[in-house]
Design a protein around this motif. Structure first.
Motif, PDB file in Angstrom:
ATOM      1  N   SER A  23      10.631   3.262  -0.208  1.00 26.25           N
ATOM      2  CA  SER A  23      11.646   4.195   0.269  1.00 26.25           C
ATOM      3  C   SER A  23      11.182   4.856   1.559  1.00 26.25           C
ATOM      4  CB  SER A  23      11.909   5.274  -0.780  1.00 26.25           C
ATOM      5  OG  SER A  23      10.783   6.143  -0.865  1.00 26.25           O
ATOM      6  N   LEU A  24      12.118   5.520   2.212  1.00 24.17           N
ATOM      7  CA  LEU A  24      11.737   6.262   3.407  1.00 24.17           C
ATOM      8  C   LEU A  24      10.737   7.363   3.067  1.00 24.17           C
ATOM      9  CD1 LEU A  24      15.082   6.582   5.369  1.00 24.17           C
ATOM     10  CD2 LEU A  24      13.145   5.083   5.824  1.00 24.17           C
ATOM     11  N   GLY A  25      10.828   7.908   1.856  1.00 20.18           N
ATOM     12  CA  GLY A  25       9.835   8.893   1.416  1.00 20.18           C
ATOM     13  C   GLY A  25       8.444   8.293   1.364  1.00 20.18           C
ATOM     14  N   ASP A  26       8.346   7.054   0.886  1.00 14.72           N
ATOM     15  CA  ASP A  26       7.048   6.362   0.855  1.00 14.72           C
ATOM     16  C   ASP A  26       6.517   6.171   2.268  1.00 14.72           C
ATOM     17  OD1 ASP A  26       7.210   6.028  -1.965  1.00 14.72           O
ATOM     18  OD2 ASP A  26       8.311   4.138  -1.721  1.00 14.72           O
ATOM     19  N   VAL A  27       7.418   5.808   3.184  1.00  7.89           N
ATOM     20  CA  VAL A  27       7.019   5.616   4.586  1.00  7.89           C
ATOM     21  C   VAL A  27       6.507   6.931   5.156  1.00  7.89           C
ATOM     22  CG1 VAL A  27       7.833   5.034   6.913  1.00  7.89           C
ATOM     23  CG2 VAL A  27       8.593   3.677   4.944  1.00  7.89           C
ATOM     24  N   ALA A  28       7.228   8.027   4.892  1.00 11.82           N
ATOM     25  CA  ALA A  28       6.827   9.336   5.423  1.00 11.82           C
ATOM     26  C   ALA A  28       5.455   9.748   4.905  1.00 11.82           C
ATOM     27  CB  ALA A  28       7.871  10.396   5.056  1.00 11.82           C
ATOM     28  N   VAL A  29       5.206   9.522   3.621  1.00  5.41           N
ATOM     29  CA  VAL A  29       3.920   9.910   3.027  1.00  5.41           C
ATOM     30  C   VAL A  29       2.784   9.065   3.588  1.00  5.41           C
ATOM     31  CG1 VAL A  29       2.601   9.894   0.859  1.00  5.41           C
ATOM     32  CG2 VAL A  29       4.905  10.855   0.912  1.00  5.41           C
ATOM     33  N   LYS A  30       3.005   7.770   3.727  1.00  2.00           N
ATOM     34  CA  LYS A  30       1.923   6.865   4.138  1.00  2.00           C
ATOM     35  C   LYS A  30       1.797   6.701   5.649  1.00  2.00           C
ATOM     36  CE  LYS A  30       0.523   5.708   0.037  1.00  2.00           C
ATOM     37  NZ  LYS A  30      -0.826   5.832  -0.459  1.00  2.00           N
ATOM     38  N   GLN A  31       2.905   6.775   6.365  1.00  2.00           N
ATOM     39  CA  GLN A  31       2.895   6.507   7.803  1.00  2.00           C
ATOM     40  C   GLN A  31       3.175   7.746   8.658  1.00  2.00           C
ATOM     41  OE1 GLN A  31       1.351   3.286   7.944  1.00  2.00           O
ATOM     42  NE2 GLN A  31       2.607   3.151   9.735  1.00  2.00           N
ATOM     43  N   PRO A  75      13.984  -3.083  -2.252  1.00  2.32           N
ATOM     44  CA  PRO A  75      13.147  -3.723  -3.258  1.00  2.32           C
ATOM     45  C   PRO A  75      12.040  -4.510  -2.553  1.00  2.32           C
ATOM     46  CG  PRO A  75      15.473  -4.189  -3.644  1.00  2.32           C
ATOM     47  CD  PRO A  75      15.365  -3.558  -2.292  1.00  2.32           C
ATOM     48  N   VAL A  76      10.902  -4.578  -3.196  1.00  2.00           N
ATOM     49  CA  VAL A  76       9.756  -5.308  -2.647  1.00  2.00           C
ATOM     50  C   VAL A  76       9.478  -6.508  -3.545  1.00  2.00           C
ATOM     51  CG1 VAL A  76       7.331  -5.174  -1.976  1.00  2.00           C
ATOM     52  CG2 VAL A  76       8.793  -3.139  -1.769  1.00  2.00           C
ATOM     53  N   LEU A  77       9.417  -7.682  -2.914  1.00  2.00           N
ATOM     54  CA  LEU A  77       9.165  -8.919  -3.641  1.00  2.00           C
ATOM     55  C   LEU A  77       7.833  -9.513  -3.219  1.00  2.00           C
ATOM     56  CD1 LEU A  77      12.662 -10.679  -3.233  1.00  2.00           C
ATOM     57  CD2 LEU A  77      11.958  -9.000  -4.951  1.00  2.00           C
ATOM     58  N   ASN A  78       7.238 -10.298  -4.128  1.00  2.00           N
ATOM     59  CA  ASN A  78       6.089 -11.092  -3.710  1.00  2.00           C
ATOM     60  C   ASN A  78       6.626 -12.397  -3.129  1.00  2.00           C
ATOM     61  OD1 ASN A  78       6.627 -12.850  -5.890  1.00  2.00           O
ATOM     62  ND2 ASN A  78       5.009 -11.964  -7.163  1.00  2.00           N
ATOM     63  N   ASP A 103       3.636  -8.149   1.555  1.00  2.00           N
ATOM     64  CA  ASP A 103       2.602  -8.368   2.563  1.00  2.00           C
ATOM     65  C   ASP A 103       3.090  -8.113   3.989  1.00  2.00           C
ATOM     66  OD1 ASP A 103       4.254 -10.587   2.737  1.00  2.00           O
ATOM     67  OD2 ASP A 103       2.642 -12.066   2.554  1.00  2.00           O
ATOM     68  N   GLU A 104       4.304  -7.563   4.133  1.00  2.00           N
ATOM     69  CA  GLU A 104       4.814  -7.226   5.464  1.00  2.00           C
ATOM     70  C   GLU A 104       4.225  -5.899   5.930  1.00  2.00           C
ATOM     71  OE1 GLU A 104       9.079  -8.170   6.518  1.00  2.00           O
ATOM     72  OE2 GLU A 104       9.191  -8.283   4.320  1.00  2.00           O
ATOM     73  N   ASP A 105       4.227  -5.689   7.230  1.00  2.00           N
ATOM     74  CA  ASP A 105       3.745  -4.441   7.811  1.00  2.00           C
ATOM     75  C   ASP A 105       4.774  -3.342   7.568  1.00  2.00           C
ATOM     76  OD1 ASP A 105       3.642  -2.547  10.406  1.00  2.00           O
ATOM     77  OD2 ASP A 105       1.644  -3.299   9.900  1.00  2.00           O
ATOM     78  N   ILE A 106       4.321  -2.193   7.081  1.00  2.00           N
ATOM     79  CA  ILE A 106       5.229  -1.097   6.730  1.00  2.00           C
ATOM     80  C   ILE A 106       5.996  -0.576   7.947  1.00  2.00           C
ATOM     81  CG2 ILE A 106       3.513   0.760   6.905  1.00  2.00           C
ATOM     82  CD1 ILE A 106       6.283   0.507   4.247  1.00  2.00           C
ATOM     83  N   SER A 107       5.389  -0.602   9.112  1.00  2.00           N
ATOM     84  CA  SER A 107       6.091  -0.141  10.322  1.00  2.00           C
ATOM     85  C   SER A 107       7.276  -1.043  10.643  1.00  2.00           C
ATOM     86  CB  SER A 107       5.145  -0.096  11.520  1.00  2.00           C
ATOM     87  OG  SER A 107       4.113   0.815  11.285  1.00  2.00           O
ATOM     88  N   ASP A 108       7.091  -2.340  10.492  1.00  2.00           N
ATOM     89  CA  ASP A 108       8.187  -3.287  10.731  1.00  2.00           C
ATOM     90  C   ASP A 108       9.302  -3.104   9.710  1.00  2.00           C
ATOM     91  OD1 ASP A 108       6.712  -4.350  12.834  1.00  2.00           O
ATOM     92  OD2 ASP A 108       5.915  -6.011  11.633  1.00  2.00           O
ATOM     93  N   VAL A 109       8.917  -2.893   8.466  1.00  2.00           N
ATOM     94  CA  VAL A 109       9.905  -2.700   7.403  1.00  2.00           C
ATOM     95  C   VAL A 109      10.674  -1.404   7.630  1.00  2.00           C
ATOM     96  CG1 VAL A 109      10.190  -2.299   4.925  1.00  2.00           C
ATOM     97  CG2 VAL A 109       8.713  -4.149   5.735  1.00  2.00           C
ATOM     98  N   ALA A 110       9.986  -0.342   8.030  1.00  2.00           N
ATOM     99  CA  ALA A 110      10.665   0.931   8.302  1.00  2.00           C
ATOM    100  C   ALA A 110      11.672   0.767   9.435  1.00  2.00           C
ATOM    101  CB  ALA A 110       9.642   2.018   8.636  1.00  2.00           C
ATOM    102  N   GLU A 168       0.813  -1.211   0.000  1.00  2.00           N
ATOM    103  CA  GLU A 168       0.000   0.000   0.000  1.00  2.00           C
ATOM    104  C   GLU A 168       0.851   1.269   0.000  1.00  2.00           C
ATOM    105  OE1 GLU A 168      -3.377  -0.345   2.896  1.00  2.00           O
ATOM    106  OE2 GLU A 168      -2.377  -2.268   3.289  1.00  2.00           O
ATOM    107  N   ALA A 169       2.131   1.142   0.285  1.00  2.00           N
ATOM    108  CA  ALA A 169       3.011   2.309   0.366  1.00  2.00           C
ATOM    109  C   ALA A 169       4.069   2.342  -0.729  1.00  2.00           C
ATOM    110  CB  ALA A 169       3.703   2.331   1.729  1.00  2.00           C
TER     111      ALA A 169
END
Length: 144
Positions: free
Chosen positions: A113-121, A100-103, A81-88, A5-6
């Motif tokens: 990216s950290l920018g994606d995290v900042a925008v979404k989280q 990189p994000v894999l299925n 499918d991992e939680d973005i908070s855990d990945v950050a 989602e991010a």
């Protein structure tokens, strides 16, 4: 929130037999500082603008040097499918600004990216990751 989602879905992927000049041109064209490297439908490495500067230019290698000669082969990644908070948090721990994000079939589906995290989280979550990245972590090797 899940990584899918991010993340950014539209990812430029380069082949390891392309030149570092081509990698730099792709980075310029897409306004990015890192390129995932793929071969036979698999993620095989990453190359950054810093890799080009330190591992190639500073070492006297020319612009026609193959990406595979200077890319990082040990690539950290996350799953969509991992939680973005855990990945950050993990990004801060392993000191990277993008992953990189894999299925689950290990096919690349995006990059986060950290920018994606900042925008979404929010900036607080991204700030914690940046703090982890910015903390000195000991000697770093610019060689393979």
């Amino acid at each position: 929130m899940k990584v899918r989602e991010a993340m950014t879905n539209d990812v430029c992927l380069a082949h390891p037999d392309r030149s570092i000049r081509e990698a730099a041109q792709l980075m310029t064209e897409h306004d990015i500082g890192a390129l995932p490297i793929g071969e036979n439908d698999r993620l095989v490495g990453m190359i950054t603008d810093r890799d080009i500067a330190v591992r190639a230019v500073a070492a006297g290698l020319g612009p026609d040097t193959k990406i595979r000669e200077v890319m990082s082969e040990q690539v950290m990644y996350c799953f969509e499918d991992e939680d973005i908070s855990d990945v950050a948090q993990n990004m801060g721990d392993i000191k990277v600004r993008r992953l990189p994000v894999l299925n689950r079939d290990k096919r690349m589906v995006g990059i986060v990216s950290l920018g994606d995290v900042a925008v979404k989280q929010g900036a607080r979550q991204a700030g914690r990751a940046v703090a982890g990245i910015s903390t000195p972590g000991g000697a770093h090797s610019q060689s393979h």
